[in-house]
Design an enzyme around this catalytic site. Structure first.
Site, PDB file in Angstrom:
ATOM      1  N   ASP A  24      -7.028  -8.605   3.494  1.00  0.00           N
ATOM      2  CA  ASP A  24      -6.844  -9.639   2.463  1.00  0.00           C
ATOM      3  C   ASP A  24      -7.911 -10.734   2.427  1.00  0.00           C
ATOM      4  O   ASP A  24      -7.580 -11.917   2.283  1.00  0.00           O
ATOM      5  CB  ASP A  24      -5.463 -10.287   2.618  1.00  0.00           C
ATOM      6  CG  ASP A  24      -4.327  -9.281   2.476  1.00  0.00           C
ATOM      7  OD1 ASP A  24      -4.590  -8.089   2.287  1.00  0.00           O
ATOM      8  OD2 ASP A  24      -3.162  -9.703   2.563  1.00  0.00           O
ATOM      9  N   LYS A  62      -1.453  -3.763  -1.914  1.00  0.00           N
ATOM     10  CA  LYS A  62      -0.072  -3.869  -1.425  1.00  0.00           C
ATOM     11  C   LYS A  62       0.692  -4.920  -2.213  1.00  0.00           C
ATOM     12  O   LYS A  62       0.089  -5.756  -2.883  1.00  0.00           O
ATOM     13  CB  LYS A  62      -0.043  -4.183   0.067  1.00  0.00           C
ATOM     14  CG  LYS A  62      -0.753  -5.451   0.471  1.00  0.00           C
ATOM     15  CD  LYS A  62      -0.822  -5.551   1.996  1.00  0.00           C
ATOM     16  CE  LYS A  62      -1.597  -6.746   2.461  1.00  0.00           C
ATOM     17  NZ  LYS A  62      -1.046  -8.030   2.080  1.00  0.00           N
ATOM     18  N   CYS A  80      -0.229 -11.586   7.156  1.00  0.00           N
ATOM     19  CA  CYS A  80      -0.561 -10.182   6.870  1.00  0.00           C
ATOM     20  C   CYS A  80      -1.349  -9.505   7.978  1.00  0.00           C
ATOM     21  O   CYS A  80      -1.186  -8.300   8.201  1.00  0.00           O
ATOM     22  CB  CYS A  80      -1.289 -10.090   5.533  1.00  0.00           C
ATOM     23  SG  CYS A  80      -0.213 -10.547   4.152  1.00  0.00           S
TER      24      CYS A  80
END
Length: 192
Positions: free
Chosen positions: A17, A103, A142
């Site tokens: 990310d 995601k 994450c």
């Protein structure tokens, strides 16, 4: 300068990310996010030179995602599909062959791990990957979820600690203990 990791063809570098909304100036900025890019680029170069896979995960939310505060979720609106905020940081040097994993794409379900609902674990196993090396944002959300699930999926899992930043910097020690307890190895040092 790259970290003290010797990559091979059975390895995958997973960059979690590293998107505009998680870097300074973004909707859900993590302090120090953009500063990770040069070090992560060095890891990409080292991984590619050794024939390792490079994987980049991203939040890829629908406009009215369940994780957003106006829907009762914990986060401000961030990483909405096809917006600049959802794009990877402009200085992140992702090679063309990077496996890009999206995601939290369903409007009614959140996902923190790059493995959650993406098919990534089977994909890596099918390609003979036995070890994953993880870095990115955010350490306490994450990155942690991705590392824990990688270990649960049976991959030898390394976390590149200096190439991660946390939403709550004070959470780093607790995250580290949780990851180590789950069998995740922590790499703290750069190669000489």
């Amino acid at each position: 300068m790259s970290m003290k990791v010797k990559y091979g063809t059975a390895d995958a570098l997973i960059i979690v990310d590293l998107q505009n909304d998680f870097c300074e100036g973004g909707a859900l900025a993590v302090a120090g996010g953009a500063a990770l890019v040069p070090g992560i680029n060095a890891e990409i170069d080292a991984a590619r030179a050794a024939g390792a896979l490079v994987v980049a995960s991203r939040d890829w939310h629908p406009v009215d995602h369940v994780s957003f505060a106006h829907r009762g979720g914990p986060w401000p609106v961030h990483c909405v599909q096809d917006t600049d905020g959802a794009a990877f940081h402009a200085d992140l040097a992702l090679p063309e062959e990077t496996i890009r994993v999206s995601k939290a794409c369903a409007i009614d379900a959140d996902a923190y791990s790059a493995f959650d609902g993406t098919g990534l674990a089977d994909y890596l196993r099918d390609r003979g990957i036995g070890r994953v090396i993880i870095c990115g944002l955010a350490l306490d959300v994450c990155v942690k979820a991705t590392a824990l699930e990688a270990a649960r999926e049976g991959f030898a899992t390394l976390l590149l600690a200096p190439l991660c930043a946390a939403v709550e910097p004070g959470a780093a020690d607790a995250v580290r203990r949780e990851l180590e307890a789950a069998g995740v190895a922590i790499v703290d040092e750069a190669a000489p």
